[in-house]
Design a protein around this motif. Sequence first.
Motif, PDB file in Angstrom:
ATOM      1  N   UNK A 194      78.181 -46.714  15.991  1.00 45.27           N
ATOM      2  CA  UNK A 194      78.134 -45.466  16.754  1.00 45.27           C
ATOM      3  C   UNK A 194      77.854 -44.275  15.850  1.00 45.27           C
ATOM      4  N   UNK A 195      78.467 -44.290  14.670  1.00 47.05           N
ATOM      5  CA  UNK A 195      78.293 -43.169  13.744  1.00 47.05           C
ATOM      6  C   UNK A 195      76.874 -43.099  13.206  1.00 47.05           C
ATOM      7  N   UNK A 196      76.220 -44.253  13.105  1.00 46.43           N
ATOM      8  CA  UNK A 196      74.883 -44.316  12.519  1.00 46.43           C
ATOM      9  C   UNK A 196      73.776 -44.205  13.572  1.00 46.43           C
ATOM     10  N   UNK A 197      74.118 -43.920  14.811  1.00 45.02           N
ATOM     11  CA  UNK A 197      73.115 -43.858  15.866  1.00 45.02           C
ATOM     12  C   UNK A 197      72.194 -42.649  15.658  1.00 45.02           C
ATOM     13  N   UNK A 198      70.868 -42.844  15.802  1.00 40.34           N
ATOM     14  CA  UNK A 198      69.926 -41.716  15.661  1.00 40.34           C
ATOM     15  C   UNK A 198      69.834 -40.905  16.949  1.00 40.34           C
ATOM     16  N   UNK A 199      70.916 -40.280  17.341  1.00 44.90           N
ATOM     17  CA  UNK A 199      70.984 -39.510  18.579  1.00 44.90           C
ATOM     18  C   UNK A 199      71.602 -38.149  18.278  1.00 44.90           C
ATOM     19  N   UNK A 200      71.507 -37.202  19.218  1.00 44.47           N
ATOM     20  CA  UNK A 200      72.117 -35.889  18.988  1.00 44.47           C
ATOM     21  C   UNK A 200      73.634 -36.002  18.863  1.00 44.47           C
ATOM     22  N   UNK A 201      74.286 -34.978  18.310  1.00 45.54           N
ATOM     23  CA  UNK A 201      75.757 -34.974  18.227  1.00 45.54           C
ATOM     24  C   UNK A 201      76.371 -35.136  19.618  1.00 45.54           C
ATOM     25  N   UNK A 202      77.453 -35.913  19.723  1.00 40.31           N
ATOM     26  CA  UNK A 202      78.052 -36.208  21.019  1.00 40.31           C
ATOM     27  C   UNK A 202      79.569 -36.107  20.929  1.00 40.31           C
ATOM     28  N   UNK A 203      80.185 -35.973  22.086  1.00 40.43           N
ATOM     29  CA  UNK A 203      81.647 -35.892  22.201  1.00 40.43           C
ATOM     30  C   UNK A 203      82.127 -37.164  22.881  1.00 40.43           C
ATOM     31  N   UNK A 278      58.456 -30.776  20.979  1.00 36.80           N
ATOM     32  CA  UNK A 278      58.897 -32.043  20.398  1.00 36.80           C
ATOM     33  C   UNK A 278      57.830 -33.120  20.548  1.00 36.80           C
ATOM     34  N   UNK A 279      57.224 -33.202  21.723  1.00 40.77           N
ATOM     35  CA  UNK A 279      56.190 -34.214  21.945  1.00 40.77           C
ATOM     36  C   UNK A 279      54.984 -33.971  21.057  1.00 40.77           C
ATOM     37  N   UNK A 280      54.622 -32.704  20.856  1.00 37.18           N
ATOM     38  CA  UNK A 280      53.489 -32.398  19.977  1.00 37.18           C
ATOM     39  C   UNK A 280      53.819 -32.727  18.525  1.00 37.18           C
ATOM     40  N   UNK A 281      55.024 -32.398  18.090  1.00 33.22           N
ATOM     41  CA  UNK A 281      55.431 -32.672  16.714  1.00 33.22           C
ATOM     42  C   UNK A 281      55.405 -34.170  16.437  1.00 33.22           C
ATOM     43  N   UNK A 282      55.737 -34.971  17.445  1.00 32.89           N
ATOM     44  CA  UNK A 282      55.757 -36.428  17.299  1.00 32.89           C
ATOM     45  C   UNK A 282      54.367 -36.990  17.038  1.00 32.89           C
ATOM     46  N   UNK A 283      53.301 -36.274  17.473  1.00 30.60           N
ATOM     47  CA  UNK A 283      51.939 -36.793  17.319  1.00 30.60           C
ATOM     48  C   UNK A 283      51.311 -36.438  15.977  1.00 30.60           C
ATOM     49  N   UNK A 284      52.015 -35.657  15.143  1.00 28.81           N
ATOM     50  CA  UNK A 284      51.464 -35.307  13.833  1.00 28.81           C
ATOM     51  C   UNK A 284      51.407 -36.576  12.978  1.00 28.81           C
ATOM     52  N   UNK A 285      50.249 -36.903  12.411  1.00 30.02           N
ATOM     53  CA  UNK A 285      50.188 -38.096  11.538  1.00 30.02           C
ATOM     54  C   UNK A 285      51.137 -37.951  10.357  1.00 30.02           C
ATOM     55  N   UNK A 332      64.134 -41.685  12.080  1.00 33.85           N
ATOM     56  CA  UNK A 332      63.855 -40.293  12.445  1.00 33.85           C
ATOM     57  C   UNK A 332      62.990 -40.215  13.701  1.00 33.85           C
ATOM     58  N   UNK A 333      62.092 -41.186  13.894  1.00 35.25           N
ATOM     59  CA  UNK A 333      61.292 -41.219  15.123  1.00 35.25           C
ATOM     60  C   UNK A 333      62.177 -41.462  16.351  1.00 35.25           C
ATOM     61  N   UNK A 334      63.133 -42.386  16.219  1.00 38.51           N
ATOM     62  CA  UNK A 334      64.059 -42.640  17.326  1.00 38.51           C
ATOM     63  C   UNK A 334      64.908 -41.402  17.614  1.00 38.51           C
ATOM     64  N   UNK A 335      65.278 -40.688  16.570  1.00 37.30           N
ATOM     65  CA  UNK A 335      66.077 -39.475  16.742  1.00 37.30           C
ATOM     66  C   UNK A 335      65.296 -38.415  17.516  1.00 37.30           C
ATOM     67  N   UNK A 336      64.009 -38.275  17.196  1.00 38.61           N
ATOM     68  CA  UNK A 336      63.167 -37.312  17.917  1.00 38.61           C
ATOM     69  C   UNK A 336      63.055 -37.701  19.389  1.00 38.61           C
ATOM     70  N   UNK A 337      62.846 -38.990  19.655  1.00 41.44           N
ATOM     71  CA  UNK A 337      62.759 -39.451  21.046  1.00 41.44           C
ATOM     72  C   UNK A 337      64.068 -39.210  21.790  1.00 41.44           C
ATOM     73  N   UNK A 338      65.185 -39.452  21.141  1.00 40.05           N
ATOM     74  CA  UNK A 338      66.484 -39.252  21.803  1.00 40.05           C
ATOM     75  C   UNK A 338      66.686 -37.781  22.146  1.00 40.05           C
TER      76      UNK A 338
END
Length: 423
Positions: A194-203, A278-285, A332-338
């Motif tokens: 759970x601590x290592x999940x590439x997701x935003x901070x959660x409660x 965010x979607x545009x940033x994801x497409x940067x090579x 980091x890609x999964x984190x951006x998608x989350x």
Amino acid sequence: MSSSKRKDTEGSKLSLEFAKTDVDAGVEGPYLAVFPGIAPPKETPFNIYKPDHEEPKSKKKRRILEADTGKVEFVGQNFGENARNGFCRYVIAIRDKKTDKITFKDAPVIAVNRTIKSLKNAKVHTSSMDQFLVAKNALGEAFGTKKAKQQIKSVERNAVNVSTLDKDAGILRDTIAAKTSALPSKAEIKAEADEDRPIPPYNLNATKVEEIYNFDDLITPAEYQLIPFKSILNNPNQPITVLPFQGSSYVNDSLMALMSVSKKDRHKIRVLMYISYLMAFRTIPDKKLDDSDTVNRIMGGEVPSLILENFYERFTEMPEDSKKRHTFTPKSKDKLLSWIFVLALTLENFNIDAAVMTRDLSLKQNRVNELWKSLGCKVNELTATQKAQLGPNASTEEGKNLKRAILTAPLTFPLPKRGPRAK
């Protein structure tokens, strides 16, 4: 200049002294203990003993170190077969802060061995079957055929002498016990995952779904104020042309719906623009992340610099062994998608079509469902009411596969999978 430097480096002189008085007075310690394998807990108390029998003056420094943790005994000595042999003499320096005097004390090295108490008196007993085999072989040697005698000798040559393995067996038991005791529990494995999940901070303790993901952690207040939403309000007929990423059906349809009503929801417009960033940033090579011309062209040139800086900080990494400054990693890609998914959840009251991002992000539906679940969502089939709202489309193949991603409190994550991912 040189004289001033010498003057600056001069300070109070320290007094050095060897603790000869302590040695003469019989003051014990300190000792340096060496623990091969596994060491006891730091709070374990140790006792130091002298041998009981009278010893000559040359053997007065012999000591025995002992501790008992209840299940394991630790015993060491600085003499005999188990002593640590070496040609070094160790001392420990102790500084008195009041007098600035440093005292050196002898610190003999003691090698400490451990014994598991429950296995201390274990013995290997010869079974009745072993006795039977011995008698049988004796008869074979006396009265057996030549072939039988050769077979008996072959078995004896390949037999393992168990008695010679007693010492090794103890070491193996100690090693296995130490390794198994150090294995993490299921709860510890889950907490680490759970601590290592590439997701935003959660409660994790949130009782309301709105409190699970704090909006200010998704879009900081400073970023929120800088989002140029007025550029969309100034283009009510073609708001999509203002977006840096114009290939998202979800963002485009939602934005057109907002612009069709008289009272514009400025909060939703800001969030939709941020999702488009965010979607545009994801497409940067990956190789062009440090190319400012390419980044400006893909991001539309109007993204606030603070938002772009935060994107680099959150969703890229800077490997030490690489010539590139920034790079995307799978995590980091999964984190951006989350981040995209959680922002969409906030706009849809935490109940969203699970397939809404599939085409926008060029992902397979199974992959998208995994991402929803990694955020704590439940991916469920449509209810009877929801299917009725689809009308004739409910009977189509696409309608049958429609699912909803629903975030509920309290937050729960799926257990980590074991083994390789199925292809």
